[in-house]
Design an enzyme around this catalytic site. Structure first.
Site, PDB file in Angstrom:
ATOM      1  N   TYR A  12     -51.745  19.705  25.152  1.00 19.20           N
ATOM      2  CA  TYR A  12     -51.322  20.211  24.051  1.00 19.20           C
ATOM      3  C   TYR A  12     -49.914  19.890  23.705  1.00 19.20           C
ATOM      4  O   TYR A  12     -49.386  19.774  22.429  1.00 19.20           O
ATOM      5  CB  TYR A  12     -51.669  21.743  24.003  1.00 19.20           C
ATOM      6  CG  TYR A  12     -51.264  22.649  22.697  1.00 19.20           C
ATOM      7  CD1 TYR A  12     -51.882  22.460  21.487  1.00 19.20           C
ATOM      8  CD2 TYR A  12     -50.347  23.557  22.828  1.00 19.20           C
ATOM      9  CE1 TYR A  12     -51.241  23.309  20.624  1.00 19.20           C
ATOM     10  CE2 TYR A  12     -49.744  24.293  21.844  1.00 19.20           C
ATOM     11  CZ  TYR A  12     -50.598  24.123  20.539  1.00 19.20           C
ATOM     12  OH  TYR A  12     -49.953  24.865  19.650  1.00 19.20           O
ATOM     13  N   SER A  64     -45.555  23.145  17.623  1.00 21.51           N
ATOM     14  CA  SER A  64     -45.351  24.278  18.170  1.00 21.51           C
ATOM     15  C   SER A  64     -44.211  23.983  19.274  1.00 21.51           C
ATOM     16  O   SER A  64     -43.977  22.882  19.591  1.00 21.51           O
ATOM     17  CB  SER A  64     -46.514  24.336  19.034  1.00 21.51           C
ATOM     18  OG  SER A  64     -46.608  25.284  20.141  1.00 21.51           O
TER      19      SER A  64
END
Length: 289
Positions: A184, A173
């Site tokens: 994350y 990501s």
């Protein structure tokens, strides 16, 4: 990746790809590109994983679909009507080593192994400034977005080495530089490091290891929710900050589509990318992460 499950924040979104659409080819297809190739795909019941499976099935690949949701079996049944290759499916908790082991064993039973593994599972559970994360929430984020890939790759690698080579494609990501999701971001930074370091180690064994780094992506509402979703005005504000930053960091000032994410993943998984390893390709409208 941010998905359209959060429609209360995003407003009107396209419904995206549902199971009833799988017999219709994607708008871009390279016919026969995966003929004779067995591809294991995690997170394949929905979102980017499903879009990847859709593309590969229509390019004549054999696909083995893995997800924590039982919905993956219905998806696999639908794909049996689409591809001239084999189709199999399994449920597995890839946050555990046992789940990753069982996934590989099931793929060997269904397709007699795999040539390509595409690891899609992961995603933000909560959205808030780091000081508001509880320790248990931090651990949950890391299990969801780092350990799912770490365990999967560890379980997949021996099969590829034993058969003389293959390809691993991880999905990272550009949120490694994003706001309100530090655990994350740290997890996806770990996926990037795993990809780069393992590529060096695996190249002499004829195994390529690559990754894409998606940005915000429009997707249908999820069958299985990642987390509770924003509750209250403050949590909605924190999540909206992610949306705003995601759009602003894209040169196109928009979210990507599932097909726009699947296309580079499928290219990197194909024999066309045979001289590419160790690379993490941002797919975020110019946001480099």
């Amino acid at each position: 990746m941010v998905e359209a499950a959060d429609k209360n924040i995003f407003g009107s979104m396209p419904t995206g790809q549902g199971i009833e659409d799988l017999a219709t080819p994607p708008s871009l297809v390279t016919p026969g590109r995966f003929k004779g190739v067995r591809v294991l795909i995690t997170g394949a019941a929905q979102g980017i994983g499903l879009a990847v499976a859709h593309r590969i099935a229509h390019e004549s690949g054999s696909i083995f679909l893995v997800d924590r949701s039982e919905h993956v079996h219905a998806v696999a049944d639908k794909f049996c009507e689409v591809t001239c290759g084999g189709v199999g499916s399994a449920t597995a908790d890839l946050e555990t080593w046992e789940g990753a082991e069982s996934m590989v064993a099931a793929c060997h039973e269904a397709l007699d192994g795999f040539d390509v593994a595409i690891n899609v599972v992961g995603g933000t559970i909560w959205a808030k400034p780091f000081e508001h994360y509880a320790p248990a929430e931090i651990e949950a984020e890391v299990r969801r977005s780092l350990f799912t890939t770490l365990w999967s790759v560890r379980a997949q690698l021996p099969s590829l080495v034993d058969q003389g080579g293959g390809t691993i494609v991880n999905v990272s990501s550009v949120a490694t530089r994003g706001v309100n999701r530090i655990p994350y971001a740290a997890s996806k930074g770990g996926v990037n490091a795993l990809t780069a370091a393992l590529a060096k180690e695996a190249a002499p064994k004829n195994v390529r290891v690559v990754a894409t780094a998606p940005g915000g992506t429009l997707a249908p509402e999820r069958q299985i929710k990642r987390g509770p979703g924003p509750e209250g005005e403050q949590e909605k504000k924190w999540y909206q900050e992610i949306v705003d930053q995601t759009i602003e960091s894209s040169e196109f000032k928009r979210y990507g589509t599932l097909e726009e994410q699947a296309a580079p993943i499928v290219f990197l998984a194909s024999r066309e990318a045979g001289y590419i390893t160790g690379s993490v390709l941002p797919v975020a409208g110019g946001d480099q992460g």
